[in-house]
Design an enzyme around this catalytic site. Structure first.
Site, mmCIF file in Angstrom:
data_model
loop_
_atom_site.group_PDB
_atom_site.id
_atom_site.type_symbol
_atom_site.label_atom_id
_atom_site.label_comp_id
_atom_site.label_asym_id
_atom_site.label_seq_id
_atom_site.Cartn_x
_atom_site.Cartn_y
_atom_site.Cartn_z
ATOM 1 N N VAL A 33 17.624 22.580 43.247
ATOM 2 C CA VAL A 33 16.796 21.465 42.773
ATOM 3 C C VAL A 33 17.054 21.214 41.291
ATOM 4 C CG1 VAL A 33 14.435 20.659 42.397
ATOM 5 C CG2 VAL A 33 15.025 21.837 44.525
ATOM 6 N N PRO A 53 16.933 32.893 33.957
ATOM 7 C CA PRO A 53 17.841 34.038 33.859
ATOM 8 C C PRO A 53 19.213 33.669 34.399
ATOM 9 C CG PRO A 53 15.708 34.699 34.737
ATOM 10 C CD PRO A 53 15.708 33.211 34.713
ATOM 11 N N GLY A 56 20.045 33.893 38.000
ATOM 12 C CA GLY A 56 19.351 32.978 38.889
ATOM 13 C C GLY A 56 19.982 31.594 38.943
ATOM 14 N N ASP A 116 8.162 19.426 44.023
ATOM 15 C CA ASP A 116 7.495 19.616 45.314
ATOM 16 C C ASP A 116 5.987 19.788 45.190
ATOM 17 O OD1 ASP A 116 7.891 19.514 48.051
ATOM 18 O OD2 ASP A 116 7.786 21.697 48.257
#
Length: 250
Positions: A33, A53, A56, A116
């Protein structure tokens, strides 16, 4: 009496073309996303800071970082990350952390979009069709992003392939017109004359228009005339062909 005025529907969003060129946009998160959000704001020429991070980051976000397209802060979000920020986009799988970021943005009056979570969005990302300068956005106001994609594709399928090029040529013509009629009082006449050009020429004509055609067409501005492209290239004198804006040539 009120029947002649548009009805108020309510429940919608004010759809704007938000100019964020040079603005500092913070993106919290580095997954799929976030990758999509990065593309959206980079296309609008914003300065992007990604906080997440390094382990990630997905491949696309890592690529943007490696290419220097975005600034990367290799850690989790901290409140100080909001300093000197104009917009915040969060894309993390932590509802509590996202809500906290949204509250901090509200305190600082920073526009935010929490992925979302429609109630925690000051604005939505619609489904966008892009063709050069043309941008068409379809929004479902947070109700059905997938359906927005379907509607957008249907609209795009029915557009001429060359519409982006036509718009580019119109923009060039407008800029040239401003140079020959720069006065503020000329504004209404410029707008009406450009409308005549767009109404009387086909998209194919606009795409085919060359630099020399623009220069010749501008000669018809002061007499407020719009010749066809064929007549323009035949060298007809300005003022012969008058377009009334609705019924063709007079």
């Amino acid at each position: 009496m009120g029947a002649k005025y548009p009805p108020i529907q309510g429940g919608g969003s004010l759809i704007l073309a938000w100019q964020i060129k040079g603005r500092r946009v913070l993106i919290v998160g580095g997954g799929e996303v976030a990758a999509g959000r990065i593309v959206n704001v980079l296309n609008a020429d914003a300065k992007v800071i990604v906080v997440a991070p390094f382990d990630g980051l997905n491949d696309e976000v890592a690529y943007r970082v490696a290419q220097g397209q975005v600034e990367h802060v290799n850690r989790k979000f901290e409140p100080s990350d909001l300093d000197n920020i104009d917009m915040v986009l969060t894309a993390v799988d932590d509802p509590e952390a996202s809500s906290q970021i949204y509250r901090l943005c509200k305190e600082r009056r920073i526009a935010a979009n929490i992925a979302d979570v429609p109630p925690e969005c000051d604005f939505y990302f619609g489904s966008v069709h892009r063709d050069g300068p043309l941008q068409i956005m379809v929004s479902t106001n947070g109700n059905g992003p997938r359906l927005a994609n379907i509607v957008r594709r249907q609209i795009a399928k029915n557009l001429p392939d060359n519409i982006g090029a036509a718009i580019t040529k119109v923009g060039q013509l407008r800029r040239k017109l401003r140079k020959i009629a720069p006065e503020e009082e000329e504004g209404p006449k410029r707008m009406k004359w450009m409308s005549k050009v767009c109404d009387s020429w086909s998209l194919e004509d606009l795409v085919d228009m060359e630099e020399k055609d623009m220069e010749a067409l501008l000669g018809y501005y002061h007499p407020n005339a719009v010749p066809s492209l064929d007549n323009l290239r035949l060298g007809e004198e300005p003022g012969i062909y008058q377009f009334d804006g609705s019924f063709g040539w007079m």
